[in-house]
Write an enzyme that holds these catalytic residues in place. Structure first.
Site, PDB file in Angstrom:
ATOM      1  N   THR A  22      38.211  40.101  30.279  1.00  0.00           N
ATOM      2  CA  THR A  22      39.495  40.124  29.581  1.00  0.00           C
ATOM      3  C   THR A  22      39.289  40.250  28.082  1.00  0.00           C
ATOM      4  OG1 THR A  22      41.349  38.675  28.950  1.00  0.00           O
ATOM      5  CG2 THR A  22      39.377  37.574  29.707  1.00  0.00           C
ATOM      6  N   TYR A  58      40.726  29.775  29.334  1.00  0.00           N
ATOM      7  CA  TYR A  58      40.632  30.984  30.164  1.00  0.00           C
ATOM      8  C   TYR A  58      39.573  31.945  29.597  1.00  0.00           C
ATOM      9  CZ  TYR A  58      41.891  35.565  31.997  1.00  0.00           C
ATOM     10  OH  TYR A  58      41.840  36.811  32.562  1.00  0.00           O
TER      11      TYR A  58
HETATM   12  N1  UFG Z   1      56.064  37.380  25.976  1.00  0.00           N
HETATM   13  C1  UFG Z   1      57.356  36.985  25.722  1.00  0.00           C
HETATM   14  N2  UFG Z   1      58.070  36.464  26.758  1.00  0.00           N
HETATM   15  C2  UFG Z   1      57.585  36.342  28.024  1.00  0.00           C
HETATM   16  C3  UFG Z   1      56.267  36.757  28.274  1.00  0.00           C
HETATM   17  C4  UFG Z   1      55.531  37.253  27.223  1.00  0.00           C
HETATM   18  O1  UFG Z   1      57.844  37.082  24.599  1.00  0.00           O
HETATM   19  O2  UFG Z   1      58.303  35.853  28.920  1.00  0.00           O
HETATM   20  C5  UFG Z   1      55.269  37.959  24.892  1.00  0.00           C
HETATM   21  C6  UFG Z   1      54.011  37.155  24.595  1.00  0.00           C
HETATM   22  O3  UFG Z   1      54.268  36.144  23.659  1.00  0.00           O
HETATM   23  C7  UFG Z   1      53.072  38.252  24.070  1.00  0.00           C
HETATM   24  C8  UFG Z   1      53.497  39.504  24.841  1.00  0.00           C
HETATM   25  O4  UFG Z   1      54.813  39.229  25.301  1.00  0.00           O
HETATM   26  O5  UFG Z   1      53.324  38.465  22.723  1.00  0.00           O
HETATM   27  C9  UFG Z   1      52.599  39.807  26.029  1.00  0.00           C
HETATM   28  O6  UFG Z   1      52.465  38.617  26.797  1.00  0.00           O
HETATM   29  P1  UFG Z   1      51.839  38.591  28.270  1.00  0.00           P
HETATM   30  O7  UFG Z   1      51.893  37.169  28.725  1.00  0.00           O
HETATM   31  O8  UFG Z   1      52.474  39.624  29.111  1.00  0.00           O
HETATM   32  O9  UFG Z   1      50.358  39.048  28.030  1.00  0.00           O
HETATM   33  P2  UFG Z   1      49.231  38.389  27.107  1.00  0.00           P
HETATM   34  O10 UFG Z   1      48.929  39.386  26.047  1.00  0.00           O
HETATM   35  O11 UFG Z   1      49.531  37.033  26.661  1.00  0.00           O
HETATM   36  O12 UFG Z   1      48.117  38.188  28.200  1.00  0.00           O
HETATM   37  C10 UFG Z   1      47.208  39.162  28.578  1.00  0.00           C
HETATM   38  C11 UFG Z   1      46.699  38.885  29.985  1.00  0.00           C
HETATM   39  C12 UFG Z   1      45.981  37.553  30.010  1.00  0.00           C
HETATM   40  C13 UFG Z   1      44.907  37.555  28.957  1.00  0.00           C
HETATM   41  C14 UFG Z   1      45.514  37.858  27.612  1.00  0.00           C
HETATM   42  C15 UFG Z   1      44.461  37.962  26.560  1.00  0.00           C
HETATM   43  O13 UFG Z   1      47.777  38.871  30.884  1.00  0.00           O
HETATM   44  O14 UFG Z   1      45.406  37.376  31.280  1.00  0.00           O
HETATM   45  O15 UFG Z   1      46.169  39.123  27.666  1.00  0.00           O
HETATM   46  O16 UFG Z   1      45.041  37.974  25.300  1.00  0.00           O
HETATM   47  F1  UFG Z   1      44.317  36.355  28.852  1.00  0.00           F
END
Ligand code: UFG
Length: 330
Positions: free
Chosen positions: A121, A145
């Site tokens: 990741t 994680y």
């Molecule tokens: N977000 C929202 N509302 C939500 C969900 C997400 O505003 O309900 C925002 C988050 O704050 C972030 C963006 O949308 O800014 C993307 O969020 P995600 O949760 O979809 O994805 P992440 O970038 O947090 O996570 C991904 C992978 C993880 C990994 C991570 C590493 O899904 O497994 O990247 O940074 F760990």
């Protein structure tokens, strides 16, 4: 070319990325054997080969399946992935993600299976020094994680160095989208990822979506991420395996598109594509979210011929929407 492959063991093959990889493995005429404990994966997502129910926390479970099927390679997807949960339950993450991978490596050594593709990741980088992020950047994971995955990368490096395994470590950015026929897709419970949550809000299912932070130093104040279609990811796994079969000992590659899309841009694209407005409320920042994450894709392009063809944001959302409409019966 590497020698013909007959069978691949897909650990975590009932989950989101694993099931799409199984679909692609089968499309290449190779049999995917799924090993999964169905704790977060779905029996109905195993369609292209046998399902062996077992637990990576039990080395004997994996050894039994490896000895029975004698696969040409293993692809390892099974892990706890919800970043917030890792902060609350670190032992669970270390046991599953790191302990599970160790069990798998030991079982591979005992049964003589040499090739491994490992799901890593972009969380291993932590707060990057520069974006786009190249594989040469230092890894300083900020979450349990990320650390539990980084530890597996380090173990794999040590084992690969003495010829104990050939491995491809693939660092995903934001996996998204679904199978274009609407057959399989993202089904997490609870769902924490942006696109499924925003589609749910657009469909009027459940409460409004929470938008975590509009005060980031980005073009519209919301976080920017690099979304990559799950089928493009799947392609890269097979390309990586081909490289191992041709003699590479260790590959580490980022899988993203290099393009950054903000949360508000995702919401706008959803409105344009579905004709529905995702209702949201602005909330505090989510702890640990970096303002911008995107991949430097040069190495994956050069080494794996990685060329994402379904990862433009409209295709990702159209495919995800088709799947979720079917899932939600709308
Ligand atoms: N977000 C929202 N509302 C939500 C969900 C997400 O505003 O309900 C925002 C988050 O704050 C972030 C963006 O949308 O800014 C993307 O969020 P995600 O949760 O979809 O994805 P992440 O970038 O947090 O996570 C991904 C992978 C993880 C990994 C991570 C590493 O899904 O497994 O990247 O940074 F760990």
């Amino acid at each position: 070319m590497g020698r013909e492959m007959k069978r691949i063991l897909v650990v975590g093959g009932a989950g989101y990325i694993g099931s799409h990889v199984c679909r692609m493995i089968a499309a290449r005429g190779i049999e995917p054997i799924v090993f999964d404990n169905l704790s977060s994966g779905h029996r109905h997502a195993v369609k292209w080969g046998p399902l062996e129910v077992g637990d990576i926390r039990v080395q004997g479970d994996i050894e039994r399946v490896l000895a029975r099927y004698k696969p040409d390679a293993v692809m390892h997807f099974a892990a706890c992935i919800e970043v917030g949960e890792g902060e609350r339950s670190p032992l669970r993450f270390w046991t599953n993600n790191t302990g599970g991978a160790l069990n798998l490596l030991n079982a591979m050594a005992t049964t003589g299976v040499e090739n491994l593709v490992f799901s890593s990741t972009c969380a291993v980088y932590g707060q990057p020094e520069f974006v786009p992020i190249s594989e040469r950047q230092a890894c300083h994971p900020l979450s349990v994680y990320g650390r539990s995955k980084r530890a597996v990368e380090q173990i794999l490096s040590d084992v690969a160095n003495v010829g104990g395994v050939r491995c491809a470590i693939l660092r995903y950015f934001n996996a998204a989208g679904a199978s274009p026929d609407g057959d399989i897709g993202e089904e997490h419970d609870p769902e924490t990822h942006l696109i499924p949550n925003a589609l749910k809000a657009a469909a009027g299912i459940g409460p409004k979506m929470k938008l975590f932070g509009t005060d980031y130093p980005t073009r519209d104040g919301t976080c920017i991420r690099d979304y990559v279609h799950v089928l493009d990811l799947a392609d890269a796994h097979l390309a990586a395996l081909d490289m191992l079969k041709m003699g590479e000992r260790k590959i580490v590659a980022n899988l993203g598109t290099g393009d950054g899309v903000s949360v508000l841009e995702i919401l706008g694209a959803i409105e344009r594509i579905t004709g529905l407005t995702p209702k949201y409320e602005v909330c505090e920042r989510r702890p640990g979210d970096a303002p911008v994450l995107s991949a430097d894709t040069a190495y994956a392009e050069e080494l794996l011929g990685f060329n994402p063809v379904r990862s433009d944001i409209d295709t990702i959302i159209e495919d995800a929407w088709r799947f979720h409409r079917r899932q939600w019966g709308i």
